[in-house]
Design a protein around this motif. Sequence first.
Motif, short mmCIF file in Angstrom:
data_model
loop_
_atom_site.label_atom_id
_atom_site.label_comp_id
_atom_site.label_asym_id
_atom_site.label_seq_id
_atom_site.Cartn_x
_atom_site.Cartn_y
_atom_site.Cartn_z
N PRO A 30 0.83 -1.20 0.00
CA PRO A 30 0.00 0.00 0.00
C PRO A 30 0.87 1.26 0.00
O PRO A 30 1.88 1.32 0.70
N PHE A 31 0.46 2.24 -0.79
CA PHE A 31 1.24 3.48 -0.92
C PHE A 31 0.28 4.66 -1.01
O PHE A 31 -0.70 4.61 -1.76
N ALA A 32 0.56 5.70 -0.25
CA ALA A 32 -0.21 6.94 -0.33
C ALA A 32 0.77 8.10 -0.45
O ALA A 32 1.82 8.10 0.20
N ASN A 33 0.43 9.08 -1.28
CA ASN A 33 1.27 10.24 -1.48
C ASN A 33 0.42 11.49 -1.29
O ASN A 33 -0.50 11.74 -2.07
N PHE A 34 0.73 12.24 -0.25
CA PHE A 34 0.02 13.48 0.05
C PHE A 34 0.92 14.65 -0.29
O PHE A 34 2.10 14.64 0.02
N LYS A 35 0.37 15.66 -0.92
CA LYS A 35 1.12 16.87 -1.25
C LYS A 35 0.40 18.07 -0.66
O LYS A 35 -0.80 18.23 -0.83
N PHE A 36 1.17 18.90 0.03
CA PHE A 36 0.63 20.09 0.68
C PHE A 36 1.48 21.29 0.30
O PHE A 36 2.68 21.15 0.09
N PRO A 37 0.89 22.47 0.25
CA PRO A 37 1.70 23.67 0.05
C PRO A 37 2.73 23.78 1.19
O PRO A 37 2.41 23.51 2.35
N GLU A 38 3.92 24.16 0.84
CA GLU A 38 5.02 24.27 1.80
C GLU A 38 4.64 25.17 2.97
O GLU A 38 4.10 26.26 2.78
N ILE A 74 -0.84 12.19 9.88
CA ILE A 74 -1.27 11.73 8.56
C ILE A 74 -0.70 10.34 8.28
O ILE A 74 -1.40 9.44 7.79
N ILE A 75 0.57 10.14 8.61
CA ILE A 75 1.21 8.84 8.39
C ILE A 75 0.54 7.76 9.23
O ILE A 75 0.20 6.68 8.73
N HIS A 76 0.30 8.04 10.52
CA HIS A 76 -0.33 7.05 11.40
C HIS A 76 -1.75 6.71 10.96
O HIS A 76 -2.14 5.54 10.89
N ARG A 77 -2.54 7.73 10.63
CA ARG A 77 -3.94 7.50 10.26
C ARG A 77 -4.06 6.78 8.91
O ARG A 77 -4.94 5.94 8.73
N THR A 78 -3.20 7.13 7.99
CA THR A 78 -3.23 6.47 6.69
C THR A 78 -2.83 5.00 6.83
O THR A 78 -3.46 4.11 6.25
N THR A 79 -1.79 4.75 7.61
CA THR A 79 -1.38 3.36 7.86
C THR A 79 -2.51 2.58 8.51
O THR A 79 -2.82 1.45 8.10
N ALA A 80 -3.17 3.18 9.49
CA ALA A 80 -4.29 2.52 10.17
C ALA A 80 -5.42 2.20 9.19
O ALA A 80 -6.04 1.13 9.26
N MET A 81 -5.67 3.11 8.24
CA MET A 81 -6.71 2.87 7.25
C MET A 81 -6.36 1.67 6.37
O MET A 81 -7.20 0.80 6.13
N PHE A 82 -5.11 1.60 5.91
CA PHE A 82 -4.70 0.47 5.09
C PHE A 82 -4.80 -0.84 5.88
O PHE A 82 -5.23 -1.86 5.34
N VAL A 83 -4.40 -0.82 7.14
CA VAL A 83 -4.48 -2.02 7.98
C VAL A 83 -5.95 -2.43 8.15
O VAL A 83 -6.28 -3.62 8.09
N GLU A 84 -6.83 -1.45 8.33
CA GLU A 84 -8.26 -1.76 8.47
C GLU A 84 -8.80 -2.43 7.21
O GLU A 84 -9.57 -3.38 7.28
N ARG A 114 0.95 -3.72 7.39
CA ARG A 114 1.60 -2.63 8.14
C ARG A 114 3.08 -2.48 7.81
O ARG A 114 3.55 -1.38 7.52
N PRO A 115 3.88 -3.56 7.84
CA PRO A 115 5.31 -3.38 7.59
C PRO A 115 5.64 -2.96 6.15
O PRO A 115 6.75 -2.52 5.88
N TYR A 116 4.69 -3.08 5.25
CA TYR A 116 4.93 -2.76 3.84
C TYR A 116 4.26 -1.48 3.39
O TYR A 116 4.36 -1.10 2.22
N THR A 117 3.58 -0.81 4.30
CA THR A 117 2.85 0.41 3.96
C THR A 117 3.80 1.60 3.87
O THR A 117 4.62 1.83 4.76
N MET A 118 3.68 2.34 2.77
CA MET A 118 4.50 3.54 2.57
C MET A 118 3.59 4.75 2.48
O MET A 118 2.61 4.73 1.70
N VAL A 119 3.86 5.76 3.27
CA VAL A 119 3.12 7.02 3.22
C VAL A 119 4.13 8.13 3.01
O VAL A 119 5.06 8.29 3.81
#
Length: 72
Positions: A2-10, A21-31, A38-43
């Motif tokens: 699983p991979f998620a890429n978030f982009k925000f204005p600097e 964001i990293i914790h919540r996204t990982t939790a969503m993928f695990v759900e 979990r060990p393979y999730t990249m955010v």
Amino acid sequence: MPFANFKFPEGIIDASRKEEIIHRTTAMFVEYFGEGVRPYTMVLVEEVADGGWGRADETLTLEKMGMKGNNS
């Protein structure tokens, strides 16, 4: 993987928000896919330089959006 890429204005999010964001996204993928992912999730949380992004054929800046100087 699983991979998620978030982009925000600097400058609009701080380190604690990025971590959240990293914790919540990982939790969503695990759900969705189970604990085994979990060990393979990249955010990836990226900051884009002001003016380095756009929408509807218009280059956007924080100032144009009325956000100059705001740190959420």
